[in-house]
Design an enzyme around this catalytic site. Structure first.
Site, mmCIF file in Angstrom:
data_model
loop_
_atom_site.group_PDB
_atom_site.id
_atom_site.type_symbol
_atom_site.label_atom_id
_atom_site.label_comp_id
_atom_site.label_asym_id
_atom_site.label_seq_id
_atom_site.Cartn_x
_atom_site.Cartn_y
_atom_site.Cartn_z
ATOM 1 N N ASP A 32 39.870 63.961 31.568
ATOM 2 C CA ASP A 32 38.960 62.943 32.095
ATOM 3 C C ASP A 32 39.760 61.847 32.802
ATOM 4 O OD1 ASP A 32 36.983 61.116 32.612
ATOM 5 O OD2 ASP A 32 36.435 60.775 30.517
ATOM 6 N N HIS A 34 34.446 64.188 32.576
ATOM 7 C CA HIS A 34 33.850 62.927 32.130
ATOM 8 C C HIS A 34 32.406 63.104 31.661
ATOM 9 C CE1 HIS A 34 33.573 58.636 31.725
ATOM 10 N NE2 HIS A 34 32.571 58.534 32.572
ATOM 11 N N SER A 59 31.456 56.023 29.167
ATOM 12 C CA SER A 59 31.935 55.488 30.433
ATOM 13 C C SER A 59 31.982 53.960 30.381
ATOM 14 C CB SER A 59 31.065 55.986 31.586
ATOM 15 O OG SER A 59 31.714 55.789 32.824
#
Length: 613
Positions: free
Chosen positions: A191, A324, A125
C-alpha cells in the site's frame, strides 16, 4: 489474538475494519458509530479525497505540518526539552472541526460516563489520522479532568492504511505516557498511501495527488489512474523520498558520519512524519508482522516496498493503489491465522537467507523474506533494535549512579542542618568561609556532572521514553533541585556572574534544573513555571540589587507580591525551609528594607513564618 493486543479480539478488529470502510464509502457524514453488544462502541471516521484536506499550505511548512496546541493536547511534547509535537495540520484541523461542530464529543463523553463500553476509534485512509487524534483527545480529557490514567483503560484506536501524520516527538510522548499499546495500525505491504507523507506536497500536489485520490474516491472513482504514467511517476517519487528519510534515519541509528547524508539533509528538507504505536504489516500470503519499535517500522515501510528490478515498477505502481482498498478482504481472510510474528520476539536478525538449522533463525528468515527485506534492510532493523537496547543500557548506567547521588544528597542534608548555626543554608554557602562550605561545593559539582550527563542523553532522546515520568526519578530530580539549586544561585551571585551574563533566571540557570522542574509540573499536572520554589533566591538577589539601585517601588511591586504569595505557600508545603528567615539572611535583609520603605505594601518578614505555622 493475544499477539495483536490484549484488549482486542479478532471479531472487534473485523467489525472496526468493516465500519471504517463503510465510513469510507459514506462521504455525507464525518463519522459513523456502531454499538456492538453491550460492551463496545465503535466510532469510524470518513476520509477525504481532496488534496487540500491532506496537506495545507498555511504556515509555510514544506510538509504541511504544524505544532499542536498545548492547551488542547498538553501531553504531546517532550517534557525535558520543552518541544511541542508536529502533526499534519490539515488532518488536525479536520478533527478539531469535527469535535467542535458535530455530536462526537457529546457521544464519546456520554459513553465514557456510562462506564459500560470499550470505545474504539477507527478509520481507513485519511480517516486514520482523525481516529488517532480522537483517541489522544479522549486520553487527554481523562487525564486532565477525570483523574483517570488512560493506560488503565481499554479504549483503542485501529487504523487501516492510514497515512503517517505525526512526528517523532508525538511518538516519544505517546510512549512516555504509556498510551502506545492503545494504537494499532494495519498496513498492507504494497500500500503506497501510508508512505505518501514521506514525500513533500510540492512534489505530489501538482495535480498528481488529486488524481491519485480520485482512484480511492467511491463517488468518483477513476480506475484508469492505476494504468497511467502519472501513477508510475507518483509511486517512484514517493519511494525516492522515502529512501532519503529511511537512509538518513538509519545513519543516525548507526551513529555513522555519512558526509553525503549530512550534506543532503542540509539543503533537502526531509519529512518530519514518523510512525508510532503498534504496526501490523500484512503480506500477500497472509503472514502478519507485528512491530512496536518505531524506528524499525520506518525501515520496513521503505524496504518492504522495494523492487527487484525496474521491470516491476509499472506493475507495482498499479498494485500499490489497489492494495489500499484490499484491507477488508485481507483482514477477514487472514486475521486469526497462526502466521503472526512479533518483531520483538524474532530474535537475532540474520543478514542473509542462510542454511541455518536453528528453528528460530529459520522462522525469522522466512518472515523477513515474506516482506522482501533485503540484507541492507535487515542491517537497518538490527540498528533499530540495538538503539532501543542502548537506551536501556544508558538507563542502567544512570541507575548504578543513584547510590552515589543519594550519598551526596545525604551529605548536603547534614551540611544544611549545620548551617543553621551559621546564618542559614543559602547565606553560609554564599559567604564560603568554612571547610564545610568547600566540601559542599565539591558535592555540588559532583552532582552537576551526573545530572548534566542525564540532560545530554535526554536532549538526544537516548534514554527510554518513560524516563522523565518515572516516579523515582521525578522524586530524585525534585529533591536534587531543591537542595542544590540554591547553592548554584549563591555561587552565581557570589562570583558576580550576573554582571557579565545577566540575571540567573534569564541567562544562568542550567538545564538540569529546568528539566527536573518540568518533570514535577507534568506529573502533578501543574502550570508551567509553578514549581519554582528552588529559584526564589535568584529573585530575591535581583530585588536586592534593584533596591540598592533605588529603583521605584512601583516597578518592583508585582514581583514582591508574587514572592510573598509563593513563599507563604512553599513554607506551608515545607518546600522552603525556615532557615531562610534567620536573622541576617539575604531574604530578611531585603524584605526588611522593602518593608521600611513601603510598610503599607510590603509585609513584615516575621509575618511569613507566622502564616505558615
Amino acid at each position: 489474538m493475544a499477539e495483536l493486543g490484549k484488549n482486542l479480539g479478532d471479531d472487534k478488529v473485523k467489525t472496526a475494519c468493516h465500519l471504517a470502510f463503510k465510513a469510507h464509502e459514506c462521504q455525507d457524514k464525518t463519522f459513523l458509530e456502531e454499538k456492538r453488544g453491550s460492551d463496545v462502541i465503535i466510532f469510524a471516521f470518513a476520509g477525504s479525497w481532496s488534496a487540500d484536506e491532506w496537506f495545507t499550505a498555511a504556515g509555510g511548512q514544506a510538509f504541511g505540518e504544524a505544532k499542536i496546541d498545548p492547551e488542547q493536547f498538553p501531553c504531546l511534547r517532550s517534557i525535558s526539552n520543552d518541544e511541542l509535537a508536529n502533526v499534519n495540520q490539515a488532518f488536525l484541523s479536520k478533527f478539531v472541526e469535527i469535535i467542535e461542530k458535530s455530536t462526537l464529543k457529546k457521544k464519546v463523553m456520554k459513553t465514557f460516563n456510562d462506564g459500560k463500553r470499550q470505545i474504539i476509534f477507527t478509520g481507513h485512509s485519511a480517516g486514520g489520522p482523525l481516529a488517532i487524534f480522537a483517541t489522544i483527545w479522549l486520553f487527554e480529557q481523562l487525564r486532565s479532568k477525570r483523574g483517570v490514567q488512560p493506560s488503565s483503560t481499554s479504549h483503542t484506536c485501529l487504523t487501516f492504511g492510514s497515512p503517517l501524520a505525526v512526528d517523532h516527538i508525538f511518538c516519544h510522548a505517546v510512549r512516555r505516557e504509556n498510551w502506545s499499546d492503545h494504537f494499532m495500525h494495519f498496513v498492507m505491504r504494497h500500500d503506497i498511501v501510508p508512505r505518501i507523507p514521506l514525500a513533500p506536497p510540492s512534489s505530489t500536489m501538482g495535480g498528481a495527488l488529486h488524481e491519485i485520490l480520485s482512484f480511492f474516491n467511491p463517488s468518483a472513482r477513476n480506475l484508469h489512474v492505476g494504468d497511467s504514467t502519472l501513477a508510475l511517476e507518483f509511486f517512484v517519487n514517493v519511494m525516492r523520498n522515502a529512501s532519503c528519510v529511511a537512509t538518513h534515519a538509519a545513519c543516525t541509528l548507526m551513529g555513522g558520519t555519512n558526509m553525503l547524508m549530512d550534506t543532503i539533509s542540509g539543503f533537502i528538507q526531509l519529512s518530519p512524519y514518523r510512525p508510532f504505536g503498534t504496526f501490523v504489516f500484512c503480506s500477500t500470503n497472509g503472514r502478519q508482522l507485528v512491530v512496536k519499535n518505531p524506528d524499525a517500522v520506518l525501515q520496513i515501510l521503505f524496504y518492504s516496498l522495494q523492487l527487484n528490478s525496474e521491470m516491476e515498477v509499472s506493475g507495482a505502481a498499479k498494485y500499490s493503489l489497489y492494495a489500499h482498498l484490499a484491507y477488508e478482504d485481507e483482514i477477514i481472510k487472514n486475521l486469526g491465522r497462526q502466521s503472526v510474528d512479533c518483531f520483538d520476539t524474532l530474535g537475532e536478525i540474520p543478514l542473509n537467507s542462510c542454511d541455518s538449522i536453528d528453528p528460530q533463525i529459520i522462522v525469522t528468515d522466512e518472515t523477513l523474506n515474506d516482506f522482501g527485506l533485503s540484507a541492507r534492510a535487515r542491517l537497518c532493523l538490527r540498528a533499530a533494535t540495538e538503539y532501543e537496547k542502548q537506551k536501556a543500557a544508558n538507563l542502567s548506567k544512570m541507575e548504578r549512579k543513584k547510590r552515589i547521588m543519594k550519598d551526596a544528597m545525604t551529605e548536603l542534608e547534614s551540611y544544611r542542618s549545620d548551617c543553621e548555626a551559621r546564618g542559614g543554608y543559602y547565606d553560609s554557602f554564599r559567604k564560603n568561609q568554612y571547610t564545610e562550605d568547600f566540601q559542599a561545593n565539591v558535592r555540588r559539582l559532583e552532582l552537576a556532572g551526573v545530572w548534566d550527563e542525564i540532560v545530554e542523553m535526554l536532549k538526544r532522546y537516548e534514554l527510554p521514553d518513560e524516563f522523565e515520568v518515572q516516579k523515582e526519578w521525578v522524586d530524585l530530580g525534585t529533591e536534587y533541585r531543591r537542595f542544590v539549586e540554591p547553592l548554584d544561585i549563591a555561587n552565581y551571585y557570589r562570583h558576580l556572574k550576573n554582571e557579565d551574563t545577566g540575571p540567573y533566571l534569564e541567562r544562568g540557570r542550567p538545564k538540569r534544573y529546568r528539566y527536573t522542574q518540568r518533570w514535577l509540573e507534568h506529573s502533578g499536572q501543574k502550570p508551567s513555571g509553578s514549581c519554582g520554589e528552588s529559584v526564589f533566591w535568584a529573585e530575591v538577589e535581583e530585588l536586592r540589587m534593584k533596591t540598592s539601585n533605588r529603583q521605584p517601588f512601583a516597578a518592583l511591586k508585582q514581583k514582591v507580591d508574587e514572592i510573598e504569595k509563593n513563599l507563604k505557600e512553599w513554607l506551608r508545603e515545607g518546600t522552603v525551609k525556615k532557615d531562610a528567615f534567620l536573622q541576617g539572611s539575604t531574604l530578611v535583609k531585603v524584605w526588611t528594607e522593602l518593608h521600611r520603605l513601603n510598610p503599607t505594601e510590603v509585609q513584615d518578614i516575621t509575618g511569613f513564618t507566622r502564616c505558615s505555622s
